[in-house]
Design a protein around this motif. Structure first.
Motif, short mmCIF file in Angstrom:
data_model
loop_
_atom_site.label_atom_id
_atom_site.label_comp_id
_atom_site.label_asym_id
_atom_site.label_seq_id
_atom_site.Cartn_x
_atom_site.Cartn_y
_atom_site.Cartn_z
N ALA A 205 0.83 -1.21 0.00
CA ALA A 205 0.00 0.00 0.00
C ALA A 205 0.86 1.25 0.00
CB ALA A 205 -0.94 -0.01 1.21
N LEU A 206 1.96 1.22 0.74
CA LEU A 206 2.88 2.36 0.73
C LEU A 206 3.48 2.56 -0.66
CD1 LEU A 206 4.78 1.82 4.11
CD2 LEU A 206 3.01 3.52 3.63
N ALA A 207 3.92 1.45 -1.27
CA ALA A 207 4.53 1.54 -2.60
C ALA A 207 3.54 2.03 -3.65
CB ALA A 207 5.11 0.20 -3.00
N LEU A 208 2.28 1.65 -3.51
CA LEU A 208 1.26 2.06 -4.47
C LEU A 208 0.87 3.52 -4.32
CD1 LEU A 208 -0.98 -1.13 -4.26
CD2 LEU A 208 0.13 -0.31 -6.35
N THR A 209 0.93 4.03 -3.11
CA THR A 209 0.49 5.41 -2.87
C THR A 209 1.63 6.40 -2.77
OG1 THR A 209 0.39 4.95 -0.49
CG2 THR A 209 -1.65 4.69 -1.76
N GLN A 210 2.87 5.91 -2.68
CA GLN A 210 4.05 6.78 -2.62
C GLN A 210 5.07 6.35 -3.67
OE1 GLN A 210 5.58 6.81 1.44
NE2 GLN A 210 3.54 6.83 2.29
N PRO A 211 4.69 6.35 -4.94
CA PRO A 211 5.60 5.83 -5.97
C PRO A 211 6.91 6.58 -6.07
CG PRO A 211 3.73 6.98 -6.96
CD PRO A 211 3.42 6.82 -5.51
N ASP A 212 6.92 7.87 -5.78
CA ASP A 212 8.18 8.62 -5.86
C ASP A 212 9.21 8.06 -4.88
OD1 ASP A 212 7.02 10.22 -7.74
OD2 ASP A 212 6.66 11.91 -6.40
N LYS A 213 8.75 7.58 -3.74
CA LYS A 213 9.65 7.04 -2.72
C LYS A 213 10.06 5.60 -3.02
CE LYS A 213 9.95 6.24 2.28
NZ LYS A 213 9.25 6.40 3.59
N TRP A 214 9.17 4.85 -3.65
CA TRP A 214 9.40 3.42 -3.81
C TRP A 214 9.77 3.01 -5.23
CZ3 TRP A 214 9.38 -0.10 0.19
CH2 TRP A 214 8.96 0.39 1.45
N ALA A 215 9.72 3.91 -6.18
CA ALA A 215 9.99 3.56 -7.58
C ALA A 215 11.42 3.06 -7.76
CB ALA A 215 9.74 4.76 -8.49
N GLY A 216 11.57 2.04 -8.60
CA GLY A 216 12.89 1.52 -8.94
C GLY A 216 13.54 0.72 -7.84
N ARG A 217 12.77 0.29 -6.87
CA ARG A 217 13.33 -0.44 -5.73
C ARG A 217 12.83 -1.89 -5.72
NH1 ARG A 217 12.17 2.80 -0.34
NH2 ARG A 217 13.40 1.04 0.45
N ALA A 218 13.72 -2.80 -5.33
CA ALA A 218 13.37 -4.19 -5.07
C ALA A 218 13.75 -4.47 -3.62
CB ALA A 218 14.13 -5.13 -6.00
N VAL A 219 12.75 -4.76 -2.80
CA VAL A 219 12.94 -4.75 -1.35
C VAL A 219 12.52 -6.09 -0.75
CG1 VAL A 219 12.35 -3.58 0.81
CG2 VAL A 219 12.44 -2.28 -1.33
N GLY A 220 13.43 -6.72 0.01
CA GLY A 220 13.09 -7.92 0.74
C GLY A 220 12.20 -7.59 1.92
N LEU A 221 11.18 -8.42 2.15
CA LEU A 221 10.23 -8.20 3.22
C LEU A 221 10.32 -9.31 4.26
CD1 LEU A 221 6.99 -7.10 1.30
CD2 LEU A 221 8.91 -5.69 2.05
N ALA A 222 10.72 -8.98 5.48
CA ALA A 222 10.76 -9.92 6.59
C ALA A 222 10.56 -9.16 7.88
CB ALA A 222 12.09 -10.67 6.62
N GLY A 223 9.92 -9.81 8.85
CA GLY A 223 9.70 -9.19 10.14
C GLY A 223 10.33 -9.94 11.29
N ASP A 224 10.83 -11.16 11.01
CA ASP A 224 11.46 -11.95 12.06
C ASP A 224 12.40 -12.97 11.43
OD1 ASP A 224 12.09 -12.80 14.62
OD2 ASP A 224 10.02 -13.18 15.21
N GLU A 225 13.27 -13.52 12.27
CA GLU A 225 14.25 -14.52 11.84
C GLU A 225 14.47 -15.46 13.02
OE1 GLU A 225 18.44 -14.53 9.36
OE2 GLU A 225 18.05 -12.89 10.78
N ILE A 226 13.92 -16.67 12.96
CA ILE A 226 13.88 -17.53 14.14
C ILE A 226 14.16 -18.98 13.79
CG2 ILE A 226 12.32 -16.10 15.51
CD1 ILE A 226 9.99 -17.76 14.52
N THR A 227 14.64 -19.72 14.79
CA THR A 227 14.78 -21.17 14.68
C THR A 227 13.44 -21.80 15.06
OG1 THR A 227 15.44 -21.44 16.98
CG2 THR A 227 17.20 -21.02 15.37
N LEU A 228 13.32 -23.09 14.79
CA LEU A 228 12.10 -23.79 15.17
C LEU A 228 11.93 -23.80 16.68
CD1 LEU A 228 9.63 -25.48 14.46
CD2 LEU A 228 11.10 -27.52 14.43
#
Length: 304
Positions: A205-228
């Protein structure tokens, strides 16, 4: 006032639905956002419920992303300003789900396209690392087409690269299978990066509504990094129950029978996701880790 029309693919599905919700939750925009919710079946109960709940800000659009011309022909040229694309593994190759849609969108004057792909080892490495996982390769092909087309056509793009979904641990058989697959495939100390589907919607939603900020970017999305084991501890803390996990033999059988699943979990162990969680949190505060997802978004009952 004219609306900002945003076409959302898969609006009644998991990721597309999260994007629709995140757009609807945004503060009032100028011009106001109007969502064109693309679905294969506008008569489905889920589609009807979505349209009924948001009559003023959403219109159902029945169509097939593999045959996109009728979708755009129903609207004046350049009236659809932005587009969100998600593809899903299945009988139809993901390239066929996305590339015709990209080409038709650009021809009809769409100015900004957001494509949700998959993380493959870091923001830069992902460009040159399709991996051995078939559906990762397909998404990589779409990424390259999108970037190359933008070199000669007048539009901008953003590529979002989610990691594994926290939502895999929602109640149901796959929750117990996902735990068993991690147990059978990953070393005890191996951490797996995870993201909530809610947060994919938020960033899209941010990328769709703020294209000037997000244009030309490829961004990994993660919120955590855990073991089992860390996931098990957190799950017990929040729910008071043990994290569901089916018999290891079932997981090993699935890894053997479904080659793509085995290849993907081999990637998790040998290469792994490498989204920059700290950098993303600085830009998008409030990303959910496993505990926050369990408390705020999961369908699990929480202990008192």
């Amino acid at each position: 006032m004219a609306s900002l029309n945003i076409l959302v693919v898969g609006a009644t599905g998991q990721q597309g639905g999260a994007v629709v919700k995140a757009l609807l939750d945004l503060p009032a925009q100028s011009p106001p956002i109007h969502i064109l919710a693309l679905t294969r079946n506008a008569e489905s109960p889920k589609a009807k419920a979505l349209a009924s709940a948001h009559r003023d800000s959403l219109t159902l659009v029945q169509g097939d992303a593999t045959d996109p011309e009728p979708i755009f022909a129903a609207y004046p040229k350049e009236s659809i300003a932005r587009l969100f694309i998600v593809t899903v593994p299945g009988k139809i190759p993901e390239e066929k789900q996305a590339i015709p849609l990209i080409d038709a969108a650009v021809a009809h004057g769409v100015r900004h396209i957001v494509f949700t792909s998959v993380e493959r080892g870091g923001d830069e490495r992902s460009w040159s690392n399709p991996t051995d996982v078939p559906h990762f390769i397909a998404k990589h092909n779409v990424e390259l087409h999108l970037r190359q087309k933008a070199e000669s056509d007048s539009f901008t793009w953003t590529i979002l690269r989610p990691v594994a979904f926290l939502d895999n641990w929602n109640p149901g058989f796959f929750s117990s299978m996902f735990s068993a697959l991690m147990y059978a495939s990953l070393k005890p100390e191996t951490k797996l990066q995870l993201v909530s589907v809610r947060d994919i919607g938020v960033v899209a939603a941010l990328a769709l509504t703020q294209p000037d900020k997000w244009a030309g970017r490829a961004v990994g999305l993660a919120g955590d990094e855990i073991t089992l084991s860390e996931a098990q501890e957190t799950f017990k803390k929040v729910t008071g129950k043990d994290l569901p996990q089916t018999y290891t033999v079932f997981a090993k059988l699935l890894l053997w029978l479904v080659k793509e699943v085995g290849t993907m979990f081999t990637f998790f162990e040998k290469e792994g996701y490498h989204a920059d969680i700290a950098a993303l949190r600085r830009e998008v505060p409030g990303l959910q880790d496993f505990e926050t997802w369990l408390r705020e978004s999961s369908k699990w009952e929480k202990k008192d």
